[in-house]
Design an enzyme around this catalytic site. Structure first.
Site, PDB file in Angstrom:
ATOM      1  N   GLY A   1       0.846  -1.187   0.000  1.00  0.00           N
ATOM      2  CA  GLY A   1       0.000   0.000   0.000  1.00  0.00           C
ATOM      3  C   GLY A   1       0.877   1.231   0.000  1.00  0.00           C
ATOM      4  O   GLY A   1       1.754   1.377   0.857  1.00  0.00           O
TER       5      GLY A   1
ATOM      6  N   TYR B   1      -7.510  -7.653  -6.309  1.00  0.00           N
ATOM      7  CA  TYR B   1      -8.811  -8.169  -5.917  1.00  0.00           C
ATOM      8  C   TYR B   1      -9.267  -7.310  -4.735  1.00  0.00           C
ATOM      9  O   TYR B   1      -9.208  -7.717  -3.579  1.00  0.00           O
ATOM     10  CB  TYR B   1      -8.712  -9.652  -5.546  1.00  0.00           C
ATOM     11  CG  TYR B   1      -8.270 -10.494  -6.726  1.00  0.00           C
ATOM     12  CD1 TYR B   1      -9.196 -11.038  -7.604  1.00  0.00           C
ATOM     13  CD2 TYR B   1      -6.918 -10.698  -6.993  1.00  0.00           C
ATOM     14  CE1 TYR B   1      -8.792 -11.790  -8.717  1.00  0.00           C
ATOM     15  CE2 TYR B   1      -6.497 -11.431  -8.095  1.00  0.00           C
ATOM     16  CZ  TYR B   1      -7.440 -11.977  -8.944  1.00  0.00           C
ATOM     17  OH  TYR B   1      -7.033 -12.702 -10.040  1.00  0.00           O
TER      18      TYR B   1
ATOM     19  N   ASN C   1       0.624   8.776  -8.004  1.00  0.00           N
ATOM     20  CA  ASN C   1       0.622   7.312  -8.023  1.00  0.00           C
ATOM     21  C   ASN C   1      -0.434   6.779  -8.985  1.00  0.00           C
ATOM     22  O   ASN C   1      -1.326   6.020  -8.599  1.00  0.00           O
ATOM     23  CB  ASN C   1       0.383   6.749  -6.617  1.00  0.00           C
ATOM     24  CG  ASN C   1       1.652   6.466  -5.856  1.00  0.00           C
ATOM     25  OD1 ASN C   1       2.269   5.428  -5.982  1.00  0.00           O
ATOM     26  ND2 ASN C   1       2.057   7.453  -5.076  1.00  0.00           N
TER      27      ASN C   1
ATOM     28  N   GLY D   1      13.153   7.179 -12.096  1.00  0.00           N
ATOM     29  CA  GLY D   1      13.716   5.855 -11.861  1.00  0.00           C
ATOM     30  C   GLY D   1      15.233   5.853 -11.825  1.00  0.00           C
ATOM     31  O   GLY D   1      15.870   6.642 -11.123  1.00  0.00           O
TER      32      GLY D   1
ATOM     33  N   GLY E   1       7.787  -0.032  -4.774  1.00  0.00           N
ATOM     34  CA  GLY E   1       7.976   0.573  -3.458  1.00  0.00           C
ATOM     35  C   GLY E   1       9.074   1.612  -3.414  1.00  0.00           C
ATOM     36  O   GLY E   1       9.192   2.349  -2.426  1.00  0.00           O
ATOM     37  N   ALA E   2       9.879   1.700  -4.486  1.00  0.00           N
ATOM     38  CA  ALA E   2      10.997   2.647  -4.480  1.00  0.00           C
ATOM     39  C   ALA E   2      10.515   4.096  -4.449  1.00  0.00           C
ATOM     40  O   ALA E   2      11.105   4.943  -3.765  1.00  0.00           O
ATOM     41  CB  ALA E   2      11.879   2.415  -5.701  1.00  0.00           C
TER      42      ALA E   2
ATOM     43  N   ASP F   1       7.775   5.317  -3.120  1.00  0.00           N
ATOM     44  CA  ASP F   1       7.301   5.653  -1.773  1.00  0.00           C
ATOM     45  C   ASP F   1       8.471   5.841  -0.811  1.00  0.00           C
ATOM     46  O   ASP F   1       8.427   6.698   0.077  1.00  0.00           O
ATOM     47  CB  ASP F   1       6.374   4.557  -1.254  1.00  0.00           C
ATOM     48  CG  ASP F   1       5.192   4.303  -2.177  1.00  0.00           C
ATOM     49  OD1 ASP F   1       4.676   5.273  -2.745  1.00  0.00           O
ATOM     50  OD2 ASP F   1       4.797   3.124  -2.328  1.00  0.00           O
TER      51      ASP F   1
ATOM     52  N   ASP G   1       7.844  -4.568  -0.834  1.00  0.00           N
ATOM     53  CA  ASP G   1       7.691  -3.115  -0.912  1.00  0.00           C
ATOM     54  C   ASP G   1       8.577  -2.369   0.071  1.00  0.00           C
ATOM     55  O   ASP G   1       9.238  -1.389  -0.285  1.00  0.00           O
ATOM     56  CB  ASP G   1       6.234  -2.740  -0.660  1.00  0.00           C
ATOM     57  CG  ASP G   1       5.346  -2.975  -1.873  1.00  0.00           C
ATOM     58  OD1 ASP G   1       5.731  -3.791  -2.730  1.00  0.00           O
ATOM     59  OD2 ASP G   1       4.281  -2.349  -1.958  1.00  0.00           O
TER      60      ASP G   1
END
Length: 316
Positions: free
Chosen positions: A34, A104, A165, A228, A255-256, A258, A294
């Site tokens: 998350g 899901y 995001n 990146g 996760g990078a 965040d 993450d």
């Protein structure tokens, strides 16, 4: 009380134990995923007080998510458990150099968040609110919660941090660019990927973005454009800096971004200048890619300082 408040969905993430299409996978590792809780974990590891607000299903997965986030030092006291909706679930599919995700999360507990889930007392003594563009596209009630959080932040004088995001899989046939631009315009610290900047504003140059967004509201103080492995740019009203990428051996890039945001904001809270905040972000983001998961690679204060100072760690 927390210095930084963040609001959003965290899911149980099933990561395969091999590089293969999921139809051939019969073993998984269980983790959490998350963007907002990632940021809270990153800040907590660096010694800052962070609170994560959300809804979880009143189920075993919900307890697992809360336990995992709380174990990293994040305040989860304002998380509510929902007996009518389940905790969201996602699966990763990995191959050499690529990671796909399958969600899901429809009708999940987090998608049922509303302004009623927010307590203004949590905002009274905080310094910052961090939001992403994921939460407001989950449902109308989530959107209402996000804008109520913004109203509370303005009422109590919190700085607002925002990362779009963009998740195209959540957008479906809807165009959420106007919504995300509105959230950008109400933010003081704005983070976005180069592709997100191009999608939302048609340019990825921070100074042009700053001028364009400032014309709309005059609120934004700092903009960071992440690219990146190519590094990043950061700009405020007096300065623009190029942030070189930090060295890393990438295992999983998810996760990078965040991690970058969390370390940058840690620098802001500590009164660092624009370049040093950006350097903290770049190093933390690079370190995040060096493990599978993450947040598992997010640095604590000692590890970040060693990498910032080019100090080698003795392992044996």
């Amino acid at each position: 009380m927390a210095e930084v408040i963040t609001i959003g969905e965290t899911m149980v993430c099933f990561t395969p134990d091999c590089l293969s299409p999921l139809r051939y996978v019969d073993g998984y590792h269980t983790r959490i995923a998350g963007a907002e809780s990632n940021l809270a974990v990153g800040l907590a590891k660096l010694g800052h007080r962070a609170a994560w607000i959300s809804r979880l299903g009143d189920d075993e997965f919900g307890r697992y998510v809360q336990n995992a986030i709380r174990a990293e030092g994040v305040d989860t006291e304002s998380v509510r458990f929902d007996g009518e909706h389940p905790t969201g679930v996602m699966f990763k599919e990995k191959s050499c150099g690529e990671t796909s995700v399958y969600y899901y999360r429809k009708n999940s507990a987090a998608a049922a968040m509303s302004p009623l889930d927010l307590d203004e007392e949590d905002f009274r003594s905080a310094k910052m609110l961090h939001l992403t563009g994921i939460t407001p596209v989950l449902s109308q009630s989530c959107r209402d919660a996000v804008f109520y959080a913004l109203d509370l932040a303005e009422r109590f004088g919190l700085d607002v941090s925002f990362d779009p995001n963009i998740r195209r899989k959540l957008w479906g046939d809807e165009d959420y660019r106007p919504l995300l631009r509105e959230l950008c315009s109400r933010s003081h610290y704005l983070f976005m990927g180069k592709d997100e900047a191009l999608a939302l504003y048609g340019t990825s140059e921070p100074d042009k973005l700053l001028q364009q967004i400032s014309k709309e509201t005059g609120v934004v103080r700092t903009i960071v454009v992440k690219d990146g492995a190519n590094g990043a740019w950061a700009a405020d009203h007096t300065n623009q800096v190029r942030l070189e990428p930090a060295e890393c051996r990438c295992v999983d890039p998810i996760g990078a971004g965040d991690a970058f945001d969390s370390a940058f904001l840690a620098g802001v809270l500590e009164g660092k200048d624009l370049w040093y905040c950006g350097r903290m972000g770049a190093v933390a983001g690079a370190m995040a890619t060096e493990t599978d998961g993450d947040t598992e690679g997010y640095p604590d204060r000692n590890k970040l300082e060693r990498r910032l100072n080019n100090q080698k760690e003795i392992y044996r």
